[in-house]
Design a protein around this motif. Sequence first.
Motif, PDB file in Angstrom:
ATOM      1  N   GLN A 163      24.147  -9.168  16.187  1.00 17.04           N
ATOM      2  CA  GLN A 163      25.290  -8.473  16.785  1.00 17.04           C
ATOM      3  C   GLN A 163      25.958  -7.577  15.755  1.00 17.04           C
ATOM      4  OE1 GLN A 163      27.784 -11.690  18.186  1.00 17.04           O
ATOM      5  NE2 GLN A 163      26.665 -11.844  20.107  1.00 17.04           N
ATOM      6  N   ASP A 164      26.553  -6.497  16.244  1.00 10.84           N
ATOM      7  CA  ASP A 164      27.301  -5.574  15.397  1.00 10.84           C
ATOM      8  C   ASP A 164      28.674  -5.354  16.014  1.00 10.84           C
ATOM      9  OD1 ASP A 164      27.913  -3.867  13.325  1.00 10.84           O
ATOM     10  OD2 ASP A 164      26.616  -2.241  13.997  1.00 10.84           O
ATOM     11  N   TRP A 207      31.813  -7.565  19.842  1.00 14.54           N
ATOM     12  CA  TRP A 207      30.479  -7.657  19.271  1.00 14.54           C
ATOM     13  C   TRP A 207      29.462  -7.188  20.296  1.00 14.54           C
ATOM     14  CZ3 TRP A 207      29.711  -8.541  14.241  1.00 14.54           C
ATOM     15  CH2 TRP A 207      30.775  -9.073  13.521  1.00 14.54           C
ATOM     16  N   GLN A 208      28.571  -6.305  19.877  1.00 12.63           N
ATOM     17  CA  GLN A 208      27.524  -5.746  20.722  1.00 12.63           C
ATOM     18  C   GLN A 208      26.180  -6.342  20.297  1.00 12.63           C
ATOM     19  OE1 GLN A 208      27.010  -1.574  20.072  1.00 12.63           O
ATOM     20  NE2 GLN A 208      25.415  -1.369  21.603  1.00 12.63           N
ATOM     21  N   VAL A 209      25.377  -6.774  21.272  1.00 16.98           N
ATOM     22  CA  VAL A 209      24.064  -7.350  20.988  1.00 16.98           C
ATOM     23  C   VAL A 209      23.085  -6.233  20.645  1.00 16.98           C
ATOM     24  CG1 VAL A 209      22.124  -8.623  21.967  1.00 16.98           C
ATOM     25  CG2 VAL A 209      24.467  -9.356  22.457  1.00 16.98           C
ATOM     26  N   LEU A 210      22.383  -6.390  19.517  1.00 19.67           N
ATOM     27  CA  LEU A 210      21.389  -5.410  19.090  1.00 19.67           C
ATOM     28  C   LEU A 210      19.964  -5.896  19.312  1.00 19.67           C
ATOM     29  CD1 LEU A 210      22.987  -4.264  15.722  1.00 19.67           C
ATOM     30  CD2 LEU A 210      23.153  -3.167  17.957  1.00 19.67           C
ATOM     31  N   GLY A 211      19.801  -7.179  19.559  1.00 19.16           N
ATOM     32  CA  GLY A 211      18.466  -7.725  19.790  1.00 19.16           C
ATOM     33  C   GLY A 211      18.396  -9.175  19.373  1.00 19.16           C
ATOM     34  N   THR A 212      17.253  -9.786  19.655  1.00 16.88           N
ATOM     35  CA  THR A 212      17.007 -11.178  19.280  1.00 16.88           C
ATOM     36  C   THR A 212      15.813 -11.223  18.338  1.00 16.88           C
ATOM     37  OG1 THR A 212      17.872 -11.984  21.387  1.00 16.88           O
ATOM     38  CG2 THR A 212      16.463 -13.482  20.155  1.00 16.88           C
ATOM     39  N   PRO A 270      17.566   0.292  14.935  1.00 12.79           N
ATOM     40  CA  PRO A 270      18.886  -0.309  15.185  1.00 12.79           C
ATOM     41  C   PRO A 270      18.865  -1.835  15.143  1.00 12.79           C
ATOM     42  CG  PRO A 270      18.168   1.035  17.072  1.00 12.79           C
ATOM     43  CD  PRO A 270      17.089   1.083  16.040  1.00 12.79           C
ATOM     44  N   SER A 271      17.700  -2.432  15.335  1.00 16.05           N
ATOM     45  CA  SER A 271      17.604  -3.898  15.330  1.00 16.05           C
ATOM     46  C   SER A 271      17.394  -4.477  13.932  1.00 16.05           C
ATOM     47  CB  SER A 271      16.468  -4.348  16.243  1.00 16.05           C
ATOM     48  OG  SER A 271      15.238  -3.803  15.803  1.00 16.05           O
ATOM     49  N   ARG A 288      26.187  -9.812  12.257  1.00 12.59           N
ATOM     50  CA  ARG A 288      26.100 -11.267  12.299  1.00 12.59           C
ATOM     51  C   ARG A 288      24.953 -11.714  13.185  1.00 12.59           C
ATOM     52  NH1 ARG A 288      31.284 -13.201  15.996  1.00 12.59           N
ATOM     53  NH2 ARG A 288      30.392 -12.648  18.020  1.00 12.59           N
ATOM     54  N   PHE A 289      24.490 -12.949  12.933  1.00  9.74           N
ATOM     55  CA  PHE A 289      23.526 -13.630  13.783  1.00  9.74           C
ATOM     56  C   PHE A 289      24.258 -14.748  14.510  1.00  9.74           C
ATOM     57  CE2 PHE A 289      20.199 -12.142  10.733  1.00  9.74           C
ATOM     58  CZ  PHE A 289      19.333 -11.576  11.651  1.00  9.74           C
ATOM     59  N   VAL A 290      23.897 -14.977  15.775  1.00  8.89           N
ATOM     60  CA  VAL A 290      24.469 -16.070  16.560  1.00  8.89           C
ATOM     61  C   VAL A 290      23.314 -16.903  17.110  1.00  8.89           C
ATOM     62  CG1 VAL A 290      25.888 -16.668  18.562  1.00  8.89           C
ATOM     63  CG2 VAL A 290      26.465 -14.668  17.185  1.00  8.89           C
TER      64      VAL A 290
END
Length: 112
Positions: free
Chosen positions: A14-15, A30-35, A72-73, A80-82
Amino acid sequence: MSRDYLLNRPMVLQDRVQTPDGMGGQRLDWQVLGTHWCELRSRAVSLRLLGGYAQSKGAARIFLRAVAVDAPSRPKAGQRFVNAGRVFGIVAVSEADAEGRYLECQVEEVQG
């Protein structure tokens, strides 16, 4: 020759983004950028008092497959990582092996 990592945890990258708060201001979301599938290795844990409450702070390393520098990923410091309710702030990112197959992220986990 590089070592293979046990990439057994899906972690959401997330960014921070600013969004309107509906009252003329901005708020941070926080915006999800990928997994990414990752390996998490704990390094150290410290405990401190903050405002009368005990707070633990853990340092760790997260390993994942390499991502192109301009993608971007690709993780960066400040993101951060969640994973499963745990949050890991990224402090630094570097190549984990000489072949450039993996990345190593130095992270901190803060729990209240």
